[in-house]
Design an enzyme around this catalytic site. Structure first.
Site, PDB file in Angstrom:
ATOM      1  CB  SER A  95      -6.825   0.366  13.099  1.00  0.00           C
ATOM      2  OG  SER A  95      -7.875   1.228  13.469  1.00  0.00           O
ATOM      3  CG  ASN A 116       0.181   0.854   4.928  1.00  0.00           C
ATOM      4  OD1 ASN A 116      -0.329   1.501   5.828  1.00  0.00           O
ATOM      5  ND2 ASN A 116      -0.007   1.158   3.628  1.00  0.00           N
ATOM      6  CE  LYS A 131      -6.608  -2.333   9.662  1.00  0.00           C
ATOM      7  NZ  LYS A 131      -5.359  -2.346   8.885  1.00  0.00           N
ATOM      8  N   GLY A 136       0.841  -1.210   0.000  1.00  0.00           N
ATOM      9  CA  GLY A 136       0.000   0.000   0.000  1.00  0.00           C
ATOM     10  C   GLY A 136       0.867   1.247   0.000  1.00  0.00           C
ATOM     11  CE1 TYR A 152      -9.747  -1.019   8.722  1.00  0.00           C
ATOM     12  CE2 TYR A 152     -10.338   0.006  10.814  1.00  0.00           C
ATOM     13  CZ  TYR A 152      -9.486  -0.105   9.723  1.00  0.00           C
ATOM     14  OH  TYR A 152      -8.357   0.696   9.658  1.00  0.00           O
ATOM     15  CB  SER A 153     -13.411  -4.001  15.098  1.00  0.00           C
ATOM     16  OG  SER A 153     -13.908  -2.690  14.978  1.00  0.00           O
TER      17      SER A 153
HETATM   18  P1  NDP Z   1      -5.249   4.377   1.721  1.00  0.00           P
HETATM   19  O1  NDP Z   1      -6.554   3.987   1.152  1.00  0.00           O
HETATM   20  O2  NDP Z   1      -4.539   5.557   1.161  1.00  0.00           O
HETATM   21  O3  NDP Z   1      -4.245   3.145   1.701  1.00  0.00           O
HETATM   22  C1  NDP Z   1      -4.610   1.823   1.593  1.00  0.00           C
HETATM   23  C2  NDP Z   1      -3.564   1.157   0.717  1.00  0.00           C
HETATM   24  O4  NDP Z   1      -3.798  -0.237   0.701  1.00  0.00           O
HETATM   25  C3  NDP Z   1      -3.631   1.660  -0.715  1.00  0.00           C
HETATM   26  O5  NDP Z   1      -2.358   2.114  -1.117  1.00  0.00           O
HETATM   27  C4  NDP Z   1      -4.078   0.446  -1.515  1.00  0.00           C
HETATM   28  O6  NDP Z   1      -3.383   0.387  -2.744  1.00  0.00           O
HETATM   29  C5  NDP Z   1      -3.642  -0.697  -0.603  1.00  0.00           C
HETATM   30  N1  NDP Z   1      -4.482  -1.859  -0.808  1.00  0.00           N
HETATM   31  C6  NDP Z   1      -5.787  -2.033  -0.483  1.00  0.00           C
HETATM   32  N2  NDP Z   1      -6.206  -3.234  -0.871  1.00  0.00           N
HETATM   33  C7  NDP Z   1      -5.149  -3.854  -1.448  1.00  0.00           C
HETATM   34  C8  NDP Z   1      -4.950  -5.113  -2.036  1.00  0.00           C
HETATM   35  N3  NDP Z   1      -5.926  -6.032  -2.149  1.00  0.00           N
HETATM   36  N4  NDP Z   1      -3.713  -5.409  -2.514  1.00  0.00           N
HETATM   37  C9  NDP Z   1      -2.715  -4.519  -2.432  1.00  0.00           C
HETATM   38  N5  NDP Z   1      -2.835  -3.313  -1.889  1.00  0.00           N
HETATM   39  C10 NDP Z   1      -4.044  -2.982  -1.402  1.00  0.00           C
HETATM   40  O7  NDP Z   1      -5.488   4.615   3.284  1.00  0.00           O
HETATM   41  P2  NDP Z   1      -4.472   4.643   4.522  1.00  0.00           P
HETATM   42  O8  NDP Z   1      -3.134   5.083   4.099  1.00  0.00           O
HETATM   43  O9  NDP Z   1      -5.173   5.381   5.572  1.00  0.00           O
HETATM   44  O10 NDP Z   1      -4.448   3.113   4.950  1.00  0.00           O
HETATM   45  C11 NDP Z   1      -3.255   2.388   5.189  1.00  0.00           C
HETATM   46  C12 NDP Z   1      -3.476   1.450   6.352  1.00  0.00           C
HETATM   47  O11 NDP Z   1      -3.695   2.208   7.531  1.00  0.00           O
HETATM   48  C13 NDP Z   1      -4.682   0.519   6.215  1.00  0.00           C
HETATM   49  O12 NDP Z   1      -4.335  -0.778   6.655  1.00  0.00           O
HETATM   50  C14 NDP Z   1      -5.703   1.138   7.162  1.00  0.00           C
HETATM   51  O13 NDP Z   1      -6.613   0.198   7.672  1.00  0.00           O
HETATM   52  C15 NDP Z   1      -4.787   1.675   8.240  1.00  0.00           C
HETATM   53  N6  NDP Z   1      -5.354   2.705   9.087  1.00  0.00           N
HETATM   54  C16 NDP Z   1      -5.807   3.878   8.538  1.00  0.00           C
HETATM   55  C17 NDP Z   1      -6.364   4.847   9.359  1.00  0.00           C
HETATM   56  C18 NDP Z   1      -6.878   6.140   8.824  1.00  0.00           C
HETATM   57  O14 NDP Z   1      -7.625   6.821   9.543  1.00  0.00           O
HETATM   58  N7  NDP Z   1      -6.523   6.567   7.626  1.00  0.00           N
HETATM   59  C19 NDP Z   1      -6.480   4.647  10.805  1.00  0.00           C
HETATM   60  C20 NDP Z   1      -5.945   3.384  11.271  1.00  0.00           C
HETATM   61  C21 NDP Z   1      -5.409   2.465  10.426  1.00  0.00           C
HETATM   62  P3  NDP Z   1      -4.108   0.030  -4.139  1.00  0.00           P
HETATM   63  O15 NDP Z   1      -5.428   0.690  -4.140  1.00  0.00           O
HETATM   64  O16 NDP Z   1      -3.126   0.529  -5.163  1.00  0.00           O
HETATM   65  O17 NDP Z   1      -4.189  -1.454  -4.152  1.00  0.00           O
END
Ligand code: NDP
Length: 253
Positions: free
Chosen positions: A137, A85, A154, A12, A150-151
């Protein structure tokens, strides 16, 4: 340049928290493989510096993860730093949750972390230095209303990290989980839009609602999560293992 010569992997890494961690690791000298499904987002981050290497890889696709991580290691060396991530955040009242909803979240947030960490660890020599970090999270340490799957996913990530810290105890690899509150990233933008659509609030009001759920009543910024990740990767944090680091403006649990 603490991480010069090391290879880091950030799933990610094309957006939000992953992008910020990838840029910080590259600044600290690491060669950083950034993964995701969206090739254009990865290419845009890779254009920000010569140490950022894009790799299209869906974390729910076991073959793609094993093949992709092995190829990255062949190109740039063992994955000494792994930031699992990638994740999705979907919400629904429990009574309306389908098994397909449940599985979609588990596949990405829990199976994806399992596959990523296992494939990354397989590249490390037995006595190799390593830092394995999963982005959980605050929903990993307390239940969030309307976000059962989701909970659960995580919480599962934290169980995985704690068990790995026990299994590899005494070696040079540490395992920790980051537990952010609401961070200003595309996930929060999407969730605020969904809340606005369901409640008649404006997207700005919905964003404020999420910001107020953080203990200090503001959204976190991605550099606050990247800073914690960099500290966990440092030599100073070599005895921090099996921990859940809450970054939420105050106590959560
Ligand atoms: P984003 O949506 O920006 O990031 C999520 C990332 O995960 C994207 O880059 C996406 O890339 C990647 N992703 C999702 N599904 C897949 C998949 N099947 N295969 C490969 N990559 C995947 O949000 P955040 O940066 O906020 O999220 C990052 C992490 O932080 C997550 O795990 C989220 O649960 C966690 N988090 C976020 C919070 C928030 O408030 N923002 C709070 C607590 C935790 P692509 O679409 O290119 O596949």
């Amino acid at each position: 340049m603490e991480h010069q010569g090391r290879h880091a992997l950030v799933t990610g890494g094309g957006t939000g928290i992953g992008r910020a961690i990838a840029l910080a690791l590259a600044k600290a000298g690491a060669e950083v493989t950034i993964t995701g499904r969206n090739g254009a987002a990865l290419a845009a981050v890779a254009a920000e510096g010569p140490r950022l290497h894009p790799l299209e890889m869906d974390v729910t696709d076991e073959a793609a993860v094993r093949r992709g991580i092995a190829a990255a290691a062949a190109a740039r060396g063992p994955i000494a730093i792994c930031i699992a991530n990638a994740g999705i955040a979907e919400g629904k009242p429990f009574a309306k949750l389908t098994l397909a909803d449940w599985r979609r979240t588990m596949e990405t947030n829990l199976d994806g972390v399992f596959l990523t960490l296992q494939a990354a660890l397989a590249t490390l020599p037995k006595d190799g230095w390593g830092r394995m970090i999963a982005v959980s999270s605050i929903a990993g340490v307390r239940g969030l209303q309307g976000a059962v799957q989701y909970s659960a996913s995580k919480h599962g990530v934290i169980g995985l990290i704690r068990a790995l810290s026990e299994e590899y105890m005494g070696g040079p690899v540490t395992f920790n989980a980051l537990c952010p509150g609401y961070v200003d990233t595309p996930i929060v933008t999407r969730n605020a839009a969904a809340i606005a659509a369901h409640t008649g609030r404006t997207p700005e009001e919905a964003t404020q609602l999420l910001a107020k759920a953080n203990r200090h009543r503001r959204l976190l910024e991605v550099d606050e999560i990247a800073g914690a990740a960099l500290w966990l990767c440092s030599e100073a944090a070599r005895s921090v293992n099996g921990q859940t680091i809450q970054i939420a403006g105050g106590q959560v649990s």
